[in-house]
Design a protein around this motif. Sequence first.
Motif, PDB file in Angstrom:
ATOM      1  N   ARG A 169       0.785  -1.232   0.000  1.00 37.56           N
ATOM      2  CA  ARG A 169       0.000   0.000   0.000  1.00 37.56           C
ATOM      3  C   ARG A 169       0.823   1.292   0.000  1.00 37.56           C
ATOM      4  O   ARG A 169       0.291   2.343  -0.318  1.00 37.56           O
ATOM      5  CB  ARG A 169      -1.019   0.006   1.133  1.00 37.56           C
ATOM      6  N   ASP A 170       2.113   1.218   0.299  1.00 40.11           N
ATOM      7  CA  ASP A 170       2.908   2.445   0.221  1.00 40.11           C
ATOM      8  C   ASP A 170       3.409   2.726  -1.191  1.00 40.11           C
ATOM      9  O   ASP A 170       4.051   3.743  -1.440  1.00 40.11           O
ATOM     10  CB  ASP A 170       4.077   2.411   1.214  1.00 40.11           C
ATOM     11  N   LEU A 171       3.109   1.820  -2.125  1.00 42.81           N
ATOM     12  CA  LEU A 171       3.456   2.091  -3.521  1.00 42.81           C
ATOM     13  C   LEU A 171       2.272   2.773  -4.201  1.00 42.81           C
ATOM     14  O   LEU A 171       1.123   2.398  -3.959  1.00 42.81           O
ATOM     15  CB  LEU A 171       3.765   0.794  -4.278  1.00 42.81           C
ATOM     16  N   GLU A 172       2.566   3.768  -5.031  1.00 43.59           N
ATOM     17  CA  GLU A 172       1.477   4.388  -5.774  1.00 43.59           C
ATOM     18  C   GLU A 172       0.986   3.401  -6.838  1.00 43.59           C
ATOM     19  O   GLU A 172       1.752   2.925  -7.656  1.00 43.59           O
ATOM     20  CB  GLU A 172       1.944   5.694  -6.432  1.00 43.59           C
ATOM     21  N   LEU A 173      -0.298   3.074  -6.764  1.00 41.48           N
ATOM     22  CA  LEU A 173      -0.850   2.052  -7.657  1.00 41.48           C
ATOM     23  C   LEU A 173      -1.410   2.698  -8.922  1.00 41.48           C
ATOM     24  O   LEU A 173      -2.227   3.609  -8.856  1.00 41.48           O
ATOM     25  CB  LEU A 173      -1.949   1.279  -6.906  1.00 41.48           C
ATOM     26  N   VAL A 174      -0.944   2.212 -10.087  1.00 40.02           N
ATOM     27  CA  VAL A 174      -1.427   2.726 -11.367  1.00 40.02           C
ATOM     28  C   VAL A 174      -2.241   1.629 -12.050  1.00 40.02           C
ATOM     29  O   VAL A 174      -1.683   0.603 -12.455  1.00 40.02           O
ATOM     30  CB  VAL A 174      -0.255   3.147 -12.282  1.00 40.02           C
ATOM     31  N   LEU A 175      -3.545   1.842 -12.129  1.00 44.92           N
ATOM     32  CA  LEU A 175      -4.420   0.888 -12.811  1.00 44.92           C
ATOM     33  C   LEU A 175      -4.957   1.582 -14.061  1.00 44.92           C
ATOM     34  O   LEU A 175      -5.922   2.330 -13.985  1.00 44.92           O
ATOM     35  CB  LEU A 175      -5.578   0.469 -11.889  1.00 44.92           C
ATOM     36  N   PRO A 176      -4.317   1.363 -15.218  1.00 43.15           N
ATOM     37  CA  PRO A 176      -4.742   2.065 -16.432  1.00 43.15           C
ATOM     38  C   PRO A 176      -6.193   1.720 -16.787  1.00 43.15           C
ATOM     39  O   PRO A 176      -6.683   0.644 -16.417  1.00 43.15           O
ATOM     40  CB  PRO A 176      -3.790   1.543 -17.509  1.00 43.15           C
ATOM     41  N   PRO A 177      -6.877   2.629 -17.480  1.00 43.79           N
ATOM     42  CA  PRO A 177      -8.246   2.324 -17.908  1.00 43.79           C
ATOM     43  C   PRO A 177      -8.263   1.051 -18.753  1.00 43.79           C
ATOM     44  O   PRO A 177      -7.268   0.720 -19.402  1.00 43.79           O
ATOM     45  CB  PRO A 177      -8.655   3.543 -18.743  1.00 43.79           C
ATOM     46  N   LEU A 178      -9.394   0.350 -18.737  1.00 38.06           N
ATOM     47  CA  LEU A 178      -9.472  -0.942 -19.417  1.00 38.06           C
ATOM     48  C   LEU A 178      -9.077  -0.829 -20.898  1.00 38.06           C
ATOM     49  O   LEU A 178      -8.464  -1.731 -21.458  1.00 38.06           O
ATOM     50  CB  LEU A 178     -10.894  -1.518 -19.305  1.00 38.06           C
ATOM     51  N   SER A 179      -9.420   0.319 -21.514  1.00 39.92           N
ATOM     52  CA  SER A 179      -9.143   0.487 -22.943  1.00 39.92           C
ATOM     53  C   SER A 179      -7.652   0.558 -23.233  1.00 39.92           C
ATOM     54  O   SER A 179      -7.222   0.360 -24.365  1.00 39.92           O
ATOM     55  CB  SER A 179      -9.821   1.754 -23.457  1.00 39.92           C
ATOM     56  N   LEU A 180      -6.838   0.840 -22.222  1.00 37.02           N
ATOM     57  CA  LEU A 180      -5.384   0.867 -22.437  1.00 37.02           C
ATOM     58  C   LEU A 180      -4.723  -0.434 -21.991  1.00 37.02           C
ATOM     59  O   LEU A 180      -3.514  -0.596 -22.116  1.00 37.02           O
ATOM     60  CB  LEU A 180      -4.746   2.043 -21.694  1.00 37.02           C
ATOM     61  N   CYS A 181      -5.523  -1.356 -21.399  1.00 35.76           N
ATOM     62  CA  CYS A 181      -4.945  -2.623 -20.924  1.00 35.76           C
ATOM     63  C   CYS A 181      -4.918  -3.669 -22.022  1.00 35.76           C
ATOM     64  O   CYS A 181      -3.865  -4.214 -22.347  1.00 35.76           O
ATOM     65  CB  CYS A 181      -5.739  -3.146 -19.720  1.00 35.76           C
ATOM     66  N   SER A 182      -6.086  -3.985 -22.597  1.00 32.04           N
ATOM     67  CA  SER A 182      -6.061  -4.978 -23.671  1.00 32.04           C
ATOM     68  C   SER A 182      -5.461  -4.337 -24.915  1.00 32.04           C
ATOM     69  O   SER A 182      -5.234  -3.132 -24.962  1.00 32.04           O
ATOM     70  CB  SER A 182      -7.462  -5.529 -23.928  1.00 32.04           C
TER      71      SER A 182
END
Length: 353
Positions: A303-316
């Motif tokens: 949890r001390d790492l900044e989490l980057v979850l790209p939008p779904l359209s940039l994942c697939s």
Amino acid sequence: VSLVLGIESSCDETAAAVVADGHDVRSNVVWSQIEEHRRYGGVVPELASRSHVERIVPVTERALAEAGIDPADLDAVAVTARPGLVGCLLVGLVAAKTIAWRFGLPLVGVDHVSAHVHAAFMACGENAPPLPMLCLVASGGHTALYDVAAPGAIAPLGRTLDDAAGEAFDKAAAILGLPYPGGPSIEAAARAGGDPRAIDLPRPMLGPKSLDFSFSGLKTALLYHLRGNALRRPMPDLDERARADLAASFQEAVVQTLVRKLRRAVRHASEQGRERPRSLAIGGGVARNTRLREALAEDRELRDLELVLPPLSLCSDNAAMVAGLGDLLWRSGTTDDLSLPARPTSRRRGTTA
Ligand code: KG4
Ligand code: ZN
């Protein structure tokens, strides 16, 4: 403003996109071939190449039209040149080279997996995540961990020794009688009330230090659970309930394995001579998985790492990530000439995109 056209055709998505300034997605057109390959349970390379041939022009025209861009206004054309199915890559390359030649634009060949990593930077726009960033790319063709020192500067930490995570989902779905592609159908089946603790499946970690992955045993464990060691025994009929439980248990095993590897990559950083990651990103089709996103967001150790979850359209698979990385390479003077070849494998395991 810089304007880059991206073209992607490495597997079963024909895609084109226009990106401004490396992160502002002006259009992102993806024509998926999933329906054409479904009855074969996987991508059939020759069908995929032919389908790209039919679609590459309309897809590219649409990306330009949606962005309201005349090709003459572009600064560069970026295209996935590796890795991928060679016949598929060639279609995108021919299209990109033709546009580059016709409009006198620089051509930039892009590595597909590096583009998946780059999507994390695009998702952050001008607020770059703290570095170094630990990035997991998990898709149907690749599963790998990268130590990312800066945009475009990635060093591999580990990769799958057998099946990719998405491939494991696809194979498990086939075992459970769920439709292709397996990731979304397993996720949907699990969400229909499946118990993730219904059956015990391994969390393959490959010894105490390894940052590599192995998913093929997980699918075999599922198969054995269903029909024991007697491979001739027919598959049992599964009711809705049993299928949901198995899907949830399988999904949990993959997710927990990925999360544990990420924890390990953080914990072992200094002992492996790396700076401790300050941000964590995921990419590739499996990064669309809601359970994986939840598990990472909730994880206490990460949890001390900044989490980057790209939008779904940039994942697939998409071409915006290709245009974004292409913009970076073009700015740094890394362009290619019209002899740029298609390569089925990554050119180098090395350090830069
Ligand atoms: O990145 P991608 O679109 O294409 C490749 O480069 O392979 O990834 C496709 C893979 C497939 O194996 C698919 O089953 C998996 O990503 N996938 C998922 C989900 N959506 C797609 N896996 C788990 N959960 C999902 N929601
Ligand atoms: Zn991909």
